[in-house]
Scaffold this active site. Sequence first.
Site, mmCIF file in Angstrom:
data_model
loop_
_atom_site.group_PDB
_atom_site.id
_atom_site.type_symbol
_atom_site.label_atom_id
_atom_site.label_comp_id
_atom_site.label_asym_id
_atom_site.label_seq_id
_atom_site.Cartn_x
_atom_site.Cartn_y
_atom_site.Cartn_z
ATOM 1 N N ASN A 86 0.810 -1.223 0.000
ATOM 2 C CA ASN A 86 0.000 0.000 0.000
ATOM 3 C C ASN A 86 0.845 1.276 0.000
ATOM 4 O O ASN A 86 1.707 1.462 0.852
ATOM 5 C CB ASN A 86 -0.936 -0.010 1.224
ATOM 6 C CG ASN A 86 -2.109 0.929 1.052
ATOM 7 O OD1 ASN A 86 -2.463 1.277 -0.079
ATOM 8 N ND2 ASN A 86 -2.703 1.349 2.159
ATOM 9 N N HIS A 126 -2.991 1.455 16.420
ATOM 10 C CA HIS A 126 -2.117 1.820 15.292
ATOM 11 C C HIS A 126 -0.735 2.293 15.744
ATOM 12 O O HIS A 126 -0.227 3.320 15.282
ATOM 13 C CB HIS A 126 -2.796 2.879 14.406
ATOM 14 C CG HIS A 126 -2.637 2.581 12.944
ATOM 15 N ND1 HIS A 126 -1.853 3.323 12.120
ATOM 16 C CD2 HIS A 126 -3.158 1.591 12.173
ATOM 17 C CE1 HIS A 126 -1.902 2.816 10.892
ATOM 18 N NE2 HIS A 126 -2.683 1.768 10.901
ATOM 19 N N TYR A 137 -5.978 8.086 13.304
ATOM 20 C CA TYR A 137 -6.050 6.868 12.503
ATOM 21 C C TYR A 137 -7.459 6.223 12.499
ATOM 22 O O TYR A 137 -8.052 6.017 13.554
ATOM 23 C CB TYR A 137 -5.032 5.815 12.970
ATOM 24 C CG TYR A 137 -5.372 4.519 12.315
ATOM 25 C CD1 TYR A 137 -5.100 4.340 10.969
ATOM 26 C CD2 TYR A 137 -6.106 3.543 12.981
ATOM 27 C CE1 TYR A 137 -5.534 3.219 10.301
ATOM 28 C CE2 TYR A 137 -6.536 2.413 12.328
ATOM 29 C CZ TYR A 137 -6.248 2.266 10.987
ATOM 30 O OH TYR A 137 -6.711 1.165 10.324
ATOM 31 N N GLU A 177 -5.476 -3.974 19.093
ATOM 32 C CA GLU A 177 -4.507 -4.154 17.999
ATOM 33 C C GLU A 177 -3.391 -3.122 18.063
ATOM 34 O O GLU A 177 -3.638 -1.949 18.353
ATOM 35 C CB GLU A 177 -5.263 -4.032 16.673
ATOM 36 C CG GLU A 177 -4.366 -4.165 15.463
ATOM 37 C CD GLU A 177 -5.141 -4.019 14.164
ATOM 38 O OE1 GLU A 177 -6.379 -4.149 14.179
ATOM 39 O OE2 GLU A 177 -4.495 -3.772 13.140
ATOM 40 N N GLU A 184 -10.026 -9.808 8.951
ATOM 41 C CA GLU A 184 -10.457 -8.429 8.672
ATOM 42 C C GLU A 184 -10.977 -8.397 7.241
ATOM 43 O O GLU A 184 -10.323 -8.892 6.325
ATOM 44 C CB GLU A 184 -9.250 -7.498 8.814
ATOM 45 C CG GLU A 184 -9.549 -6.045 8.550
ATOM 46 C CD GLU A 184 -8.290 -5.184 8.713
ATOM 47 O OE1 GLU A 184 -7.177 -5.697 8.490
ATOM 48 O OE2 GLU A 184 -8.437 -4.001 9.047
HETATM 49 C C1 GCO Z 1 -5.844 -2.219 9.690
HETATM 50 C C2 GCO Z 1 -4.683 -1.344 9.364
HETATM 51 C C3 GCO Z 1 -4.814 -0.531 8.119
HETATM 52 C C4 GCO Z 1 -3.507 0.189 7.828
HETATM 53 C C5 GCO Z 1 -3.271 0.215 6.360
HETATM 54 C C6 GCO Z 1 -1.980 0.883 6.002
HETATM 55 O O1 GCO Z 1 -5.894 -2.659 10.824
HETATM 56 O O2 GCO Z 1 -6.620 -2.471 8.796
HETATM 57 O O3 GCO Z 1 -4.196 -0.695 10.479
HETATM 58 O O4 GCO Z 1 -5.915 0.291 8.130
HETATM 59 O O5 GCO Z 1 -3.505 1.486 8.307
HETATM 60 O O6 GCO Z 1 -3.316 -1.065 5.884
HETATM 61 O O7 GCO Z 1 -1.679 0.695 4.678
HETATM 62 MG MG MG Z 2 -4.307 -2.191 11.995
#
Ligand code: GCO
Ligand code: MG
Length: 408
Positions: free
Chosen positions: A37, A217, A160, A241, A344
Site C-alpha cells: 500500500n 495503530h 487513525y 490491535e 479483517e
Molecule cells: C488495519 C490497518 C490498516 C492500515 C493500512 C496501512 O488494521 O486495517 O491498520 O488500516 O492502516 O493497511 O496501509
Molecule cells: Mg491495523
Amino acid sequence: MKITDATVFIGGPDKNYVTLKIMTDEGIYGVGDATLNNRETLPAAYLKEYLIPCLIGKDPRNSEDLWQYFYRGAYFRRGPISMAAFAAIDMALWDIKGKVAGLPLYQLFGGKSREGALVYAHATGSDLEDLVDSVARYKEQGYKAIRVQCGIPGMPTSSYGVAETKGDNKNYITDFTGATPKEEVWDSDIYMRYMPDALAKLRDTFGFDLKLLHDVHHRLLPREAAEFAKEIEQYRLFWLEDPTPADDQDALKLLRHHSTIPIAIGEVFNSIWDCNKLIENELIDFIRVAVTYAGGITHVKRIVDLAGLHNVRTGFHGAPSHSPVSMAAQAHLNAWAPNFGIQEYLVLGTEECDALFPSQHKMTDGMFYVSDEPGLGVDFDETEAQRYSYEQGFHPVVRLQDGTLWNY
Ligand code: GCO
Ligand code: MG
C-alpha cells in the site's frame, strides 16, 4: 510444465492493486497480488526487472524451490518490497498448482476446518455518536465482530481510522490529493483519557455479545499501552490491535504483566523473523500478517504453524489495499487453519472490483465462505483492467503537538 511469460498490472477502482499473472506452456495461468500500500510501483518494478526473467522456463509446480531461489538468492533478505514481490509469485504458483490438481487450495493445505470464517468490519465516526450509528449499521448487516474507531474531542487533527466529517462512514487510509504526505497531529494523553469512556458507551449501547475490536495503530509507548490495556480490560474487547510500535518484540512484556486483554499485532511484519519471539514467548494472541506483505502462502503458512504451537490464532490483515487475489489466498488459509481466529474484511465487492476480479467467494452475515473452484478461485479480467491506471497516494505522517515525529 514450464512458465512461458508473466505480466504485472497496477490499478483498480480507487486502488493501485498490483496484479501478477503467470502463464505456462499448458495454457494454465495463475494470479498473485503484490499490492504494497502506497509504495505499489516498487514491488512491481522488482518483479519486472529482477524476478520475472528468472521465472521463464521454470517448472511452476516447484513453488517451494522457487520461493527459496528468490529469498536466498537475493542475498539481502526480507523487507516489505521483496516479500510482496515474492508473495505475488508464490500466490500465482499455488493458483497454478490448484488448477493442475483440480482442487481448491484449502484441500491442498489439509481440507476445511470450518465452513465459514468469521470476519470483522470497520466502524468509524468523526465522533462517538457517529461511531454508534456506524456500529449499528454493521450490526444490522449481520456482522458479529466490528472494529471501532472514533474522533477524539480535543485531538488537533483527525486520527487513525476515523471518518473526517460528521455523518461520513468511511475511514481514509490513502490520501491521493498531494505530491507529498499530509500531516496529522496526535496526543496520546488525550486519547488515553477519552477512549475508555467511548468503549463504555459502546458496551452500554450494544451489550457484550457483539465482538468489538480496537486498533491503536502503534501510537502508545509500552508503559502507556500497559496502563491503557488495564483500564479497558473490563470492556472485553475481542482484541486490542497494535498498542505499541511493531518493531520492538519486547514492547508487549509490560502490558502482558498488567493485563489479560487479547493482543493482535503483525500487519506490518514481512517475515517469521519479525514475530518469532512474540509468538514463542506467547506475548500475543492473534497474528496479523498478510499473505501479500509476508512472502505469500508458503511463508505465511510457516508463521501460522508456529503460531499454532503457542495458542496464537490468526487474524490476517484485510485492509482495502489487499486485492481480492490475496484475500482469496487468505480465505483458503482461513478455511484450513486449525488456529484460525478472525479475518479483517472490508467489502471489496463493488461492481467494478467484482468485474476486475471475478470469483465465487461469498461474504454473508459476517462470515466468509471460500469457493470450491480450483486454485485460488479468483480471476483477473485484463480487458476490465484497461479502465484503470496507477495514481500516486500516501499514508499520512504523524507528529506530536510539539512537532516530534510519531508513528502513523
Ligand atoms: C488495519 C490497518 C490498516 C492500515 C493500512 C496501512 O488494521 O486495517 O491498520 O488500516 O492502516 O493497511 O496501509
Ligand atoms: Mg491495523
